[in-house]
Design a protein around this motif. Sequence first.
Motif, PDB file in Angstrom:
ATOM      1  N   LEU A   1       0.816  -1.218   0.000  1.00 30.81           N
ATOM      2  CA  LEU A   1       0.000   0.000   0.000  1.00 30.81           C
ATOM      3  C   LEU A   1       0.845   1.261   0.000  1.00 30.81           C
ATOM      4  N   SER A   2       2.014   1.213   0.623  1.00 31.05           N
ATOM      5  CA  SER A   2       2.890   2.382   0.632  1.00 31.05           C
ATOM      6  C   SER A   2       3.377   2.706  -0.780  1.00 31.05           C
ATOM      7  N   VAL A   3       3.663   1.663  -1.547  1.00 29.48           N
ATOM      8  CA  VAL A   3       4.097   1.866  -2.928  1.00 29.48           C
ATOM      9  C   VAL A   3       2.969   2.479  -3.761  1.00 29.48           C
ATOM     10  N   HIS A   4       1.736   2.031  -3.515  1.00 26.81           N
ATOM     11  CA  HIS A   4       0.608   2.496  -4.325  1.00 26.81           C
ATOM     12  C   HIS A   4      -0.025   3.789  -3.817  1.00 26.81           C
ATOM     13  N   LEU A   5      -0.051   3.973  -2.508  1.00 27.39           N
ATOM     14  CA  LEU A   5      -0.741   5.139  -1.943  1.00 27.39           C
ATOM     15  C   LEU A   5       0.202   6.254  -1.498  1.00 27.39           C
ATOM     16  N   GLY A   6       1.467   5.927  -1.343  1.00 27.43           N
ATOM     17  CA  GLY A   6       2.424   6.948  -0.918  1.00 27.43           C
ATOM     18  C   GLY A   6       2.267   7.338   0.541  1.00 27.43           C
ATOM     19  N   PHE A   7       2.466   8.619   0.836  1.00 27.88           N
ATOM     20  CA  PHE A   7       2.504   9.108   2.212  1.00 27.88           C
ATOM     21  C   PHE A   7       1.215   8.855   2.983  1.00 27.88           C
ATOM     22  N   HIS A   8       0.093   8.867   2.284  1.00 23.62           N
ATOM     23  CA  HIS A   8      -1.201   8.723   2.952  1.00 23.62           C
ATOM     24  C   HIS A   8      -1.448   7.299   3.461  1.00 23.62           C
ATOM     25  N   ALA A   9      -0.615   6.346   3.064  1.00 21.65           N
ATOM     26  CA  ALA A   9      -0.821   4.948   3.459  1.00 21.65           C
ATOM     27  C   ALA A   9      -0.790   4.771   4.976  1.00 21.65           C
ATOM     28  N   ILE A  10      -0.103   5.649   5.684  1.00 20.15           N
ATOM     29  CA  ILE A  10       0.009   5.526   7.148  1.00 20.15           C
ATOM     30  C   ILE A  10      -1.355   5.621   7.819  1.00 20.15           C
TER      31      ILE A  10
END
Length: 204
Positions: free
Chosen positions: A171-180
């Motif tokens: 999800l971090s790869v796909h959503l970036g910073f907002h994944a947190i």
Amino acid sequence: MKVGQNRQAERQMSEAFITSVFLALSGGFQDAYTYFTRDEVFSNAQTGNVVLMSQHFMMGEWQAGLRYLHWRQSILLMEILILFFVGFLTEGWNMLATVLVSFSCAMQVQTFRKVNGHSYASTMCIGNLRSGTAALSVYLREKKPEQLEMSLYYFGVILFFAVGAGIGGVLSVHLGFHAIWISSGLLLISFLLMFKDRLEKDVH
């Protein structure tokens, strides 16, 4: 219900395996998040000094008051808010984001130390692997059912940590910073489980 009984009920839910599942998922997610979106830094590699600093900062002279107000939920809620805030930080704030996630992990490590009465860590695997293997070894030698149960708790936490890390990486790869924000949601589930249990204990 008396204050002492309330605290016992709170401790029971904070140590329940279902609570540790979401804590471990979130812990693994946070590690993957900072690695993939914040300059390849693992948030959970903090030193003992940082852990002690967070403990003194969070509890300090307010310790008695926080315990009375059920401080585990208070700290968990603060962790949720910190991680939610991190999701708004852009690439130029990677250092701050990593520090905040590390601080959040430190609070979680210090606050949630047991699962069903057994010491564990919800944001890292090494100690859990050692404890789980040791318990399994004792079971294989002495055939004590409680040792097998203990080992299963530890390996279960490790499994969910790994699942959280895997999900966090994807999800971090796909959503970036907002994944947190996903991690905040997982912690919110733990918070609601503890809060629900507390309300039910108060009603009875």
